[in-house]
Design an enzyme around this catalytic site. Structure first.
Site, PDB file in Angstrom:
ATOM      1  N   MET A  86      10.746  17.821  40.883  1.00 38.71           N
ATOM      2  CA  MET A  86      11.028  17.933  39.280  1.00 38.71           C
ATOM      3  C   MET A  86      12.637  18.159  39.942  1.00 38.71           C
ATOM      4  SD  MET A  86       8.929  19.914  36.718  1.00 38.71           S
ATOM      5  CE  MET A  86       9.590  19.686  35.544  1.00 38.71           C
TER       6      MET A  86
ATOM      7  N   ASP B 141      21.344  26.231  36.142  1.00 40.85           N
ATOM      8  CA  ASP B 141      21.461  26.671  37.615  1.00 40.85           C
ATOM      9  C   ASP B 141      21.719  24.891  37.805  1.00 40.85           C
ATOM     10  OD1 ASP B 141      20.509  28.675  38.230  1.00 40.85           O
ATOM     11  OD2 ASP B 141      18.520  28.227  37.603  1.00 40.85           O
TER      12      ASP B 141
ATOM     13  N   ARG C  55      22.078  26.795  29.267  1.00 38.82           N
ATOM     14  CA  ARG C  55      21.553  26.018  28.849  1.00 38.82           C
ATOM     15  C   ARG C  55      20.436  25.811  28.049  1.00 38.82           C
ATOM     16  NH1 ARG C  55      20.702  21.164  31.102  1.00 38.82           N
ATOM     17  NH2 ARG C  55      18.784  19.825  31.283  1.00 38.82           N
TER      18      ARG C  55
ATOM     19  N   LYS D   4      11.926  35.781  30.519  1.00 39.26           N
ATOM     20  CA  LYS D   4      12.939  34.856  30.638  1.00 39.26           C
ATOM     21  C   LYS D   4      12.665  33.465  29.257  1.00 39.26           C
ATOM     22  CE  LYS D   4      16.650  32.156  31.812  1.00 39.26           C
ATOM     23  NZ  LYS D   4      16.842  31.325  33.070  1.00 39.26           N
ATOM     24  N   ASN D   5      11.785  33.126  29.563  1.00 35.30           N
ATOM     25  CA  ASN D   5      11.961  31.014  29.632  1.00 35.30           C
ATOM     26  C   ASN D   5      11.009  31.593  28.119  1.00 35.30           C
ATOM     27  OD1 ASN D   5      12.941  30.117  31.478  1.00 35.30           O
ATOM     28  ND2 ASN D   5      10.755  29.888  32.812  1.00 35.30           N
TER      29      ASN D   5
ATOM     30  N   ASP E  65      10.098  26.732  39.915  1.00 37.65           N
ATOM     31  CA  ASP E  65      10.586  28.167  39.583  1.00 37.65           C
ATOM     32  C   ASP E  65      10.036  29.016  40.748  1.00 37.65           C
ATOM     33  OD1 ASP E  65      12.018  26.998  37.792  1.00 37.65           O
ATOM     34  OD2 ASP E  65      11.144  28.249  35.741  1.00 37.65           O
TER      35      ASP E  65
END
Length: 434
Positions: free
Chosen positions: A341, A121, A97, A22-23, A319
């Protein structure tokens, strides 16, 4: 709003293959704006966030065509910049985002870009300063409409520059790199993110004619070119799905083979699960997870409790901390999970505590998990998915729990996992989408 009803306690068996990352998809799809020639991207995950980004590009005038499942062509020869000022764009970009990464390509090719405060998110503060500071160093003018929460950048022509990023932001680095490839002169980016997603983006840009050195390191040198051409690019397997499937197999005491995982791009993910005692075997480019009825968490050499924490690549991706945490609840031993983070990502553990897990939430960033070695099986409950990664962790917990659980707001899970209910049901899960 949709809901998953999960009947827990069933072991799974069979093969799973991860979707495209996805990223990476969000980055390389934005990169198609850099050229007037046609580009083809293969292995695109057809999930909510990615499809929303494709819709934004269509609104901009990009001709996008689905060639086959996961394979798309993009033609950005006629881009309508005025779409950026439309209410439709404002609504679409505000909930995604990843849409912020259209700014770099649009600025480089057309000299301007606009975007509302990006969504995504709700996992704590996620500042975008790195993006715009980097673009300013390349010569962009920046403006922030605080009343309406709109960002804008503009330039006559970008010029290469040296910059030391204040944080190794993946999306920030991607935005700056995509702007720098069409800038005049040489750009040096120190403390650049070097995640596989960013490496893939750089390799795609090189295939399009960009000149980038240092790919895979935190020091990138980019010699600007006047234009880029089209190319064909294939997206890597999603390492977050791979890690999620390892955790799923462990918590449900299942035997699962994860096919075609892209071993060389997984970093320390398999080893992080092995530190929890999970047997993860490598078979060529596949991973086999089995014999997980009992697994014991490692300790440090001096016997002290182990800490698992996130870090920029090649450290552990944040993640997967939610999945590692839920897996630890049924291990033997204790572990400290340190989410450095994001300060809101561990708040979902109250649902696991309701299910009978032994977890101490030390503060917004740290949780201590006391593994129960399956002596107290998690019990079913009603939950709400707060974000993508917590959502998959709660789904895994529900699949191991005794009884029937429900998870509301599963649109959050759908943002990152394609047809997850159907794929898991094919292996013996009992998940109903309502």
């Amino acid at each position: 709003m949709s809901t998953f009803k999960i009947e827990g306690g069933f072991k799974l068996k069979g093969d799973l293959e991860p979707q495209g990352a996805k990223n990476e998809a969000l980055q390389v799809i934005c990169a198609t704006l850099l050229t007037a020639e046609k580009t083809i991207i293969e292995n695109i995950p057809e999930i909510r966030d990615v499809l929303k980004l494709i819709e934004i590009l269509k609104g901009l005038g990009v001709q996008s065509k689905r060639l086959s499942k996961g394979n798309y062509s993009f033609d950005a020869s006629e881009v309508d910049i005025d779409f950026l000022k439309s209410p439709e764009y404002a609504q679409q970009a505000a909930v995604l985002r990843g849409s912020i990464m259209i700014i770099g390509p649009l600025l480089a090719r057309f000299g301007k870009g606009f975007i509302p405060q990006p969504g995504g998110d709700k996992i704590g503060r996620r500042r975008v300063d790195t993006h715009f500071i980097g673009l300013q160093k390349l010569g962009a003018r920046f403006d922030f409409d605080r009343e309406n929460m709109w960002y804008s950048v503009s330039t006559e022509k970008l010029t290469g520059a040296y910059m030391l990023l204040d944080e190794a932001s993946v999306t920030g680095t991607a935005n700056i790199v995509m702007a720098a490839v069409l800038a005049n002169g040489t750009t040096t980016i120190y403390n650049a993110a070097c995640e596989p997603y960013l490496q893939q983006l750089c390799k795609m840009l090189v295939a399009m004619g960009a000149k980038i050195q240092g790919i895979g390191s935190n020091l990138l040198t980019i010699e600007g070119v006047s234009s880029l051409k089209g190319c064909t690019h294939r997206i890597l397997p999603d390492m977050i799905e791979v890690g999620s499937f390892i955790g799923l197999a462990a918590l449900t005491a299942s035997e699962i083979t994860i096919k075609n995982v892209g071993i060389e791009h997984l970093g320390i993910i398999p080893e992080s699960f092995r530190r929890l005692g999970i047997k993860v075997e490598q078979l060529d480019d596949d991973l086999l997870v089995k014999d997980t009825e009992h697994y014991e968490i490692d300790a440090y050499i001096d016997g002290s409790i182990m800490t698992i924490s996130d870090a920029p690549w090649p450290g552990l991706t944040p993640d997967l901390l939610s999945v590692l945490l839920v897996v630890a609840t049924q291990a033997k031993g204790s572990v400290l999970i340190h989410q450095k983070m994001f300060e809101s990502r561990l708040f979902f553990v109250d649902k696991l505590i309701d299910m009978g897990a032994q977890i101490i939430l030390c503060d917004p960033h740290r949780a201590t998990v006391i593994g129960l070695d399956r002596k107290n099986i998690l019990r079913a409950t009603k939950m709400v998915s707060p974000d993508i990664r917590a959502g998959i962790a709660l789904l895994i917990a529900a699949m191991s729990a005794k009884g029937t659980s429900t998870i509301d707001n599963i649109e959050q899970i759908d943002r990152g996992y394609e047809n997850i209910d159907r794929r898991l049901n094919a292996l013996g899960a009992h998940i109903t989408r309502m």
